[in-house]
Design a protein around this motif. Structure first.
Motif, PDB file in Angstrom:
ATOM      1  N   GLN A  99      -3.511 -10.573  -0.791  1.00 35.22           N
ATOM      2  CA  GLN A  99      -2.745 -10.220   0.400  1.00 35.22           C
ATOM      3  C   GLN A  99      -2.925 -11.264   1.496  1.00 35.22           C
ATOM      4  O   GLN A  99      -1.977 -11.610   2.207  1.00 35.22           O
ATOM      5  N   ILE A 111       1.633  -2.965   5.967  1.00 35.72           N
ATOM      6  CA  ILE A 111       1.838  -1.626   5.402  1.00 35.72           C
ATOM      7  C   ILE A 111       1.504  -1.637   3.913  1.00 35.72           C
ATOM      8  O   ILE A 111       0.818  -0.734   3.400  1.00 35.72           O
ATOM      9  N   THR A 112       1.973  -2.667   3.198  1.00 37.20           N
ATOM     10  CA  THR A 112       1.660  -2.717   1.764  1.00 37.20           C
ATOM     11  C   THR A 112       0.175  -2.953   1.527  1.00 37.20           C
ATOM     12  O   THR A 112      -0.373  -2.482   0.531  1.00 37.20           O
ATOM     13  N   ASP A 113      -0.480  -3.686   2.457  1.00 36.59           N
ATOM     14  CA  ASP A 113      -1.940  -3.853   2.349  1.00 36.59           C
ATOM     15  C   ASP A 113      -2.629  -2.497   2.383  1.00 36.59           C
ATOM     16  O   ASP A 113      -3.497  -2.206   1.565  1.00 36.59           O
ATOM     17  N   SER A 114      -2.237  -1.679   3.332  1.00 38.17           N
ATOM     18  CA  SER A 114      -2.839  -0.342   3.449  1.00 38.17           C
ATOM     19  C   SER A 114      -2.567   0.477   2.195  1.00 38.17           C
ATOM     20  O   SER A 114      -3.454   1.170   1.682  1.00 38.17           O
ATOM     21  N   GLY A 115      -1.330   0.392   1.703  1.00 34.47           N
ATOM     22  CA  GLY A 115      -0.991   1.128   0.483  1.00 34.47           C
ATOM     23  C   GLY A 115      -1.784   0.646  -0.713  1.00 34.47           C
ATOM     24  O   GLY A 115      -2.270   1.446  -1.512  1.00 34.47           O
ATOM     25  N   ASP A 116      -1.926  -0.679  -0.851  1.00 35.17           N
ATOM     26  CA  ASP A 116      -2.710  -1.217  -1.966  1.00 35.17           C
ATOM     27  C   ASP A 116      -4.164  -0.786  -1.871  1.00 35.17           C
ATOM     28  O   ASP A 116      -4.775  -0.403  -2.880  1.00 35.17           O
ATOM     29  N   ASN A 117      -4.726  -0.858  -0.662  1.00 39.93           N
ATOM     30  CA  ASN A 117      -6.122  -0.419  -0.483  1.00 39.93           C
ATOM     31  C   ASN A 117      -6.263   1.057  -0.825  1.00 39.93           C
ATOM     32  O   ASN A 117      -7.244   1.477  -1.451  1.00 39.93           O
ATOM     33  N   GLY A 118      -5.283   1.859  -0.429  1.00 40.81           N
ATOM     34  CA  GLY A 118      -5.317   3.289  -0.748  1.00 40.81           C
ATOM     35  C   GLY A 118      -5.248   3.535  -2.247  1.00 40.81           C
ATOM     36  O   GLY A 118      -5.957   4.391  -2.783  1.00 40.81           O
ATOM     37  N   LEU A 119      -4.382   2.790  -2.938  1.00 40.91           N
ATOM     38  CA  LEU A 119      -4.273   2.953  -4.389  1.00 40.91           C
ATOM     39  C   LEU A 119      -5.557   2.526  -5.096  1.00 40.91           C
ATOM     40  O   LEU A 119      -5.999   3.173  -6.052  1.00 40.91           O
TER      41      LEU A 119
END
Length: 178
Positions: free
Chosen positions: A97, A155-163
């Motif tokens: 990222q 936003i995608t960083d947060s989503g990737d970290n969440g996944l």
């Protein structure tokens, strides 16, 4: 006359009773000691049996404790490996990222979106032929502003970290459920 007849009858009776009492006393004392020996032997036997039973129970408890410790160590190793894998995945995703953010900041890469060619507001007509090096007909794209692209990447960083965290939690639950 005999010597025994010279003793008065009262003293003879007392002496006879004393002799009889001493015989009974000796028999009683002998029986008392024999019973004490038998009782002591029985108590020693019971103590030995109880000691063996306690020893067996403590051995079984020790084996159970060792088995539980081995299970705990195996689980700790699995959790450690899972944690290391999670940390590795997280650092890899963060590194990727970061590279993407850097490439966006230097305009090396630009985010774009496909435009709907059939939409009446777009005013774009479908090309008859595909451009060279492409098999998709009429791909009209619009570039995004770098600030908007950075927000999307965040936003995608947060989503990737969440996944990644979700996968780690699921692996942890699976490990414990086993």
């Amino acid at each position: 006359m005999r010597f025994f007849e010279l003793i008065p009858v009262v003293y003879r009776l007392i002496a006879g009773r004393m002799l009889l009492a001493s015989v009974f006393g000796a028999a009683f004392a002998l029986a008392w000691h024999l019973q004490a020996w038998r009782y002591t032997a029985r108590l020693e036997h019971q103590a030995a049996v109880q000691m063996d039973a306690l020893n067996q129970h403590s051995q079984a408890a020790l084996r159970r404790q060792q088995a539980e410790q081995e299970k705990r160590l195996v689980l700790e190793r699995q959790l450690s490996a899972s944690d290391q894998q999670h940390a590795r995945e997280l650092s890899d995703a963060q590194r990727d990222q970061g590279r993407l953010r850097d490439r966006l900041a230097t305009a090396d890469v630009r985010l774009s979106v496909l435009l709907d060619a059939a939409a009446p507001a777009s005013g774009c007509a479908l090309r008859a032929t595909a451009p060279s090096g492409s098999v998709v007909h009429g791909t009209q794209r619009a570039g995004l502003d770098p600030a908007h692209a950075q927000r999307i990447i965040g936003i995608t960083d947060s989503g990737d970290n969440g996944l990644i965290a979700l996968r780690a939690c699921q692996a942890y639950v699976r490990a414990i459920a086993r």
